[in-house]
Design a protein around this motif. Sequence first.
Motif, PDB file in Angstrom:
ATOM      1  N   THR A  95       0.845  -1.197   0.000  1.00  0.00           N
ATOM      2  CA  THR A  95       0.000   0.000   0.000  1.00  0.00           C
ATOM      3  C   THR A  95       0.876   1.242   0.000  1.00  0.00           C
ATOM      4  N   ASP A 128       0.291   5.212   0.863  1.00  0.00           N
ATOM      5  CA  ASP A 128      -0.620   6.203   1.437  1.00  0.00           C
ATOM      6  C   ASP A 128       0.215   7.434   1.762  1.00  0.00           C
ATOM      7  N   GLY A 129       0.189   8.407   0.857  1.00  0.00           N
ATOM      8  CA  GLY A 129       1.047   9.579   1.009  1.00  0.00           C
ATOM      9  C   GLY A 129       2.495   9.148   0.887  1.00  0.00           C
ATOM     10  N   LEU A 155      -5.269  -0.505   5.071  1.00  0.00           N
ATOM     11  CA  LEU A 155      -5.756   0.710   4.419  1.00  0.00           C
ATOM     12  C   LEU A 155      -7.256   0.620   4.113  1.00  0.00           C
ATOM     13  N   ARG A 212      -8.482  11.136   0.210  1.00  0.00           N
ATOM     14  CA  ARG A 212      -7.091  11.168  -0.254  1.00  0.00           C
ATOM     15  C   ARG A 212      -6.854  10.001  -1.200  1.00  0.00           C
ATOM     16  N   CYS A 233      -4.814   7.045  -2.590  1.00  0.00           N
ATOM     17  CA  CYS A 233      -3.853   6.038  -2.138  1.00  0.00           C
ATOM     18  C   CYS A 233      -3.714   5.012  -3.261  1.00  0.00           C
ATOM     19  N   TRP A 236      -9.528   5.819  -3.370  1.00  0.00           N
ATOM     20  CA  TRP A 236      -9.729   7.055  -2.633  1.00  0.00           C
ATOM     21  C   TRP A 236     -10.312   6.694  -1.283  1.00  0.00           C
ATOM     22  N   GLN A 251       7.327   8.593  -3.786  1.00  0.00           N
ATOM     23  CA  GLN A 251       6.646   7.318  -3.548  1.00  0.00           C
ATOM     24  C   GLN A 251       7.351   6.176  -4.265  1.00  0.00           C
TER      25      GLN A 251
END
Length: 183
Positions: A44, A46-47, A63, A80, A82, A108, A144
Amino acid sequence: MTEESGPGMDSEKKALRFARAGTIPLAGVPSGAHAAPPTVSSITVDGDEVKVARGALHGRSPLERGLTFQPVPEGTPPGRLCFIVWVGLASDHGERMRYAGLVASPLWIDRDHGVGYKDFARHVNDLDLATRGEVRLDGLTAAQREALAALLVRQGEDLWANASESLRQQVTGTDAGTRGRSN
């Protein structure tokens, strides 16, 4: 050839091949008449947080837990962005396992409202593409991608070293405009 061992491979060698996939959790069938090498895992994003995603194959990654996924994006409050990165693994006609494909699937998340949106069909198709050796990391930022590369190395140095140069370049962004097969 026996049904349990496959062509030219006894059970001990097959078990050894599964064990050489590093520490990344894998989905596969480790023994029995229908044994298959591990071929898929998930991560995952996430940010700036990149983690191995146990349970993502069944829509139960940390998540995704606790969220109700809406059938259309219009029914989801702004959230957000992801990603679940599907990680395809393969062997090179021997005992060398390698990262073969990576495909980032967007979702999202709105934790405040307990809802999210993901295109389930796209996630299934993206997982399939990863197992077939495709690399598609559209939407991931350079930071990322860098964090993803670091996690892939940490989880399986041999898998990273055995991966194609093309896959490594696409993950690290040195060939950011390229899409396609890694092998």
